[in-house]
Write an enzyme that holds these catalytic residues in place. Sequence first.
Site, PDB file in Angstrom:
ATOM      1  N   GLY A 246       0.786  -1.306   0.206  1.00 17.76           N
ATOM      2  CA  GLY A 246      -0.251  -0.657   0.242  1.00 17.76           C
ATOM      3  C   GLY A 246       0.774   1.604  -0.096  1.00 17.76           C
ATOM      4  O   GLY A 246       0.273   2.242   0.008  1.00 17.76           O
ATOM      5  N   ASP A 247       2.258   1.251  -0.332  1.00 16.11           N
ATOM      6  CA  ASP A 247       2.887   2.154   0.063  1.00 16.11           C
ATOM      7  C   ASP A 247       4.943   2.080  -0.915  1.00 16.11           C
ATOM      8  O   ASP A 247       4.201   1.240  -1.662  1.00 16.11           O
ATOM      9  CB  ASP A 247       3.133   2.658   1.723  1.00 16.11           C
ATOM     10  CG  ASP A 247       3.851   4.017   1.371  1.00 16.11           C
ATOM     11  OD1 ASP A 247       3.941   4.387   0.652  1.00 16.11           O
ATOM     12  OD2 ASP A 247       3.072   5.097   2.376  1.00 16.11           O
ATOM     13  N   ASP A 248       5.028   2.959  -0.690  1.00 13.86           N
ATOM     14  CA  ASP A 248       5.986   3.232  -1.495  1.00 13.86           C
ATOM     15  C   ASP A 248       7.052   0.978  -1.687  1.00 13.86           C
ATOM     16  O   ASP A 248       7.141   0.578  -0.081  1.00 13.86           O
ATOM     17  CB  ASP A 248       7.666   3.770  -1.022  1.00 13.86           C
ATOM     18  CG  ASP A 248       6.965   5.141  -1.511  1.00 13.86           C
ATOM     19  OD1 ASP A 248       5.885   5.543  -2.223  1.00 13.86           O
ATOM     20  OD2 ASP A 248       7.316   5.998  -0.493  1.00 13.86           O
TER      21      ASP A 248
END
Length: 442
Positions: A246-248
């Site tokens: 859900g992120d980098d």
Amino acid sequence: MRLRFFTLLCLCCCWFVSSEGETVSCSNIVSSGFRSDNISIADFGGVGDGRTLNTKAFREAIYRIQRLTRVGGTLLYVPPGVYLTEPFNLTSHMTLYLAAGAVIMATQDSSNWPLIAPLPSYGRGRELPGGRYMSFMHGVGVQDVVITGENGTIDGQGDLWWNKWRQRSLQFTRPNLVEFVNCRDIIISNVIFKNSPFWNIHPVYSSNIVVRFVTILAPRDSPNTDGIDPDSSSNVCIEDSYISTGDDLVAVKSGWDEYGIAYGLPSSNITIRRVSGSSPFAGIAVGSETSGGVENVLAEHINLYKMGIGIHIKTNSGRGGFIKNITVSHVYIEEARKGIRISGDVGDHPDDKFDPSALPLVKGVTIKNVWGVKVLQAGLIQGVKNSPFTDICLYDINLRGVTEPRTPPWKCSDVSGFAHQVSPWPCSELSSNQQGSCANYS
């Protein structure tokens, strides 16, 4: 029956790009060897039924490894099954080996989750003031640690933590799945990491780290579930892995504002290669916490799908520090809001004590051989007004997509550099006349 398993021992010498632009090879990063001592979690009462709490078994097994040191170290074998446990600490000269079908699963009872002090380069928890929850698997000051196996799973059961974060009911920063602090000679391979409460793999103040042949999974809407975040660490190799979170996917960091400036430990000699994945945020990122400095990063042969941003280098006024000698090459991007973003206005601040005049230095960023399709905007490069980004070098880049109405394909400010064979053609700030370090391109 005492089991004997072949394990991997490693000394990491990372690929990186030297300040002269020379590519330095990391060869023989993994050599073969044996742990002289082998034990099973079952020897300590471990039960893999998905219900029995195995905290005592893991802590006793690791205590035994720590206190009864064997020449060559000890392998802790986890047989097939689901082993529910609270967080535990790792120790030096150990291999944690997950068999095929083995799952080490974090309990969702956060009431017994230990609290630890914030990292000094952050000054507080990354999400909230004060301390932070200890990572599910935690190593402090250890060396020669291997987490490997036959693609067994480490499951953080992050749903509870994500929901508490959304409801704003947490008092402290969520735990990482695996964190190594002040450690060296670490290898993580052939393991699936799933549903981390926060960042997945976080080596900080550490050196000689190899992460390879791993799979990292979390839902696209899971908050702040970064894949791998080398942080104020050196000689790090990340390769041959798939990350969907859900992120980098990978984010290189080095401390936060005045705390990172004071701690002053850069991230350096970082290699990321043959990594693929998907995320609503960035594929390859530097920052935004870069106050201790980031230098000598090479990312190559990266495949990205359904991304927010393909390549994102990010900092902010008040960060200080530097970002220099970054090379990203041979990247394929399919479906992204932006292909490339290099920005000086990203990220929040830990408190109101930061110095707004502490401006970051961004110099010597080379991005080349990038192919993108279904990219809404090719790029945005926005430097800092009183500290423009320099020697931004773009070569052989083709980013095609459905450009949004009234959105220019490139937007630039406070930046200088060079562009060659870039389509769509970038902004005028990137001239077609070679200058600075861009002249070294070949």
